[in-house]
Design a protein around this motif. Structure first.
Motif, PDB file in Angstrom:
ATOM      1  N   ALA A   1       3.223 -16.295  14.658  1.00 30.63           N
ATOM      2  CA  ALA A   1       4.026 -15.310  15.389  1.00 30.63           C
ATOM      3  C   ALA A   1       5.310 -15.946  15.913  1.00 30.63           C
ATOM      4  CB  ALA A   1       3.224 -14.706  16.536  1.00 30.63           C
TER       5      ALA A   1
ATOM      6  N   GLU B   1       7.785 -16.463  13.140  1.00 35.33           N
ATOM      7  CA  GLU B   1       8.369 -15.184  12.710  1.00 35.33           C
ATOM      8  C   GLU B   1       9.192 -14.530  13.819  1.00 35.33           C
ATOM      9  OE1 GLU B   1       4.975 -12.929  11.464  1.00 35.33           O
ATOM     10  OE2 GLU B   1       4.720 -14.072   9.614  1.00 35.33           O
ATOM     11  N   GLY B   2       9.248 -15.196  14.979  1.00 35.63           N
ATOM     12  CA  GLY B   2      10.010 -14.653  16.100  1.00 35.63           C
ATOM     13  C   GLY B   2       9.347 -13.466  16.757  1.00 35.63           C
ATOM     14  N   LYS B   3       8.044 -13.368  16.621  1.00 36.26           N
ATOM     15  CA  LYS B   3       7.283 -12.262  17.207  1.00 36.26           C
ATOM     16  C   LYS B   3       6.414 -12.790  18.341  1.00 36.26           C
ATOM     17  CE  LYS B   3       6.670 -10.021  12.716  1.00 36.26           C
ATOM     18  NZ  LYS B   3       5.661  -9.640  11.732  1.00 36.26           N
ATOM     19  N   GLY B   4       6.063 -11.903  19.218  1.00 39.24           N
ATOM     20  CA  GLY B   4       5.072 -12.230  20.240  1.00 39.24           C
ATOM     21  C   GLY B   4       3.688 -12.074  19.647  1.00 39.24           C
ATOM     22  N   GLU B   5       2.672 -12.282  20.466  1.00 37.86           N
ATOM     23  CA  GLU B   5       1.305 -12.116  19.983  1.00 37.86           C
ATOM     24  C   GLU B   5       1.022 -10.651  19.674  1.00 37.86           C
ATOM     25  OE1 GLU B   5      -0.782 -12.186  24.269  1.00 37.86           O
ATOM     26  OE2 GLU B   5       0.682 -13.673  23.731  1.00 37.86           O
ATOM     27  N   ASP B   6      -0.022 -10.395  18.940  1.00 37.92           N
ATOM     28  CA  ASP B   6      -0.387  -9.037  18.574  1.00 37.92           C
ATOM     29  C   ASP B   6      -1.051  -8.369  19.770  1.00 37.92           C
ATOM     30  OD1 ASP B   6      -1.220  -6.662  17.490  1.00 37.92           O
ATOM     31  OD2 ASP B   6      -2.414  -7.557  15.886  1.00 37.92           O
TER      32      ASP B   6
END
Length: 150
Positions: free
Chosen positions: A119, A122-127
């Motif tokens: 994450a 990919e520059g995303k936070g956690e789900d």
């Protein structure tokens, strides 16, 4: 919302590291929020880190990998434990609880670390939705909150 529910939800959000929905009328969720988080997790005497370590130990002892993942993720998100400390916990507990249970914790920790690194890359936070749904299922007898099941 009464004071105990507000206090319980605030602590539950802190413990899990994300916003939990307030589910009205579910007796398991009511008991969890009002008693476990509103009364037990808010007691003085142990730090959040202490409580997290104890919770991880308990869920490992009963073989609950899903809750171990939730707790490990929250411990990392809240800065209570490092990746290395979580891995060491698995090694340590293996010698008290046996290889099958210790390796389940190690697998849960490894999965969380891999997901968090992916994450981050990919520059995303956690789900968040998956985490909230898992926690809600655990605390409400399997019900997924309608707002999170979209």
């Amino acid at each position: 919302m009464d004071e105990l529910r507000r206090k319980g939800l605030e602590k539950m959000n802190e413990v899990y590291g994300w916003e939990m929905p307030n589910i009205e009328g579910d007796p398991y969720f009511d008991l969890t929020v009002d008693h476990l988080f509103g009364t037990i997790w808010t007691r003085p005497g142990l730090s959040m880190r202490d409580k997290r370590i104890m919770t991880l130990t308990a869920v490992t002892a009963v073989g609950n990998s899903e809750l171990a993942e939730i707790q490990a993720n929250a411990a990392l998100a809240n800065g209570e434990l490092t990746e290395d400390e979580l891995k060491e916990m698995a090694i340590f507990l293996t010698h008290y609880l046996g290889f099958p249970l210790g390796s389940k914790l190690d697998g849960a920790v490894s999965k969380v670390i891999k997901q968090r690194r992916k994450a981050a890359a990919e520059g995303k936070g956690e789900d968040r939705k998956a985490n909230v749904n898992a926690a809600v299922r655990m605390h409400s007898g399997g019900t997924v909150h309608p707002d999170n099941d979209k």
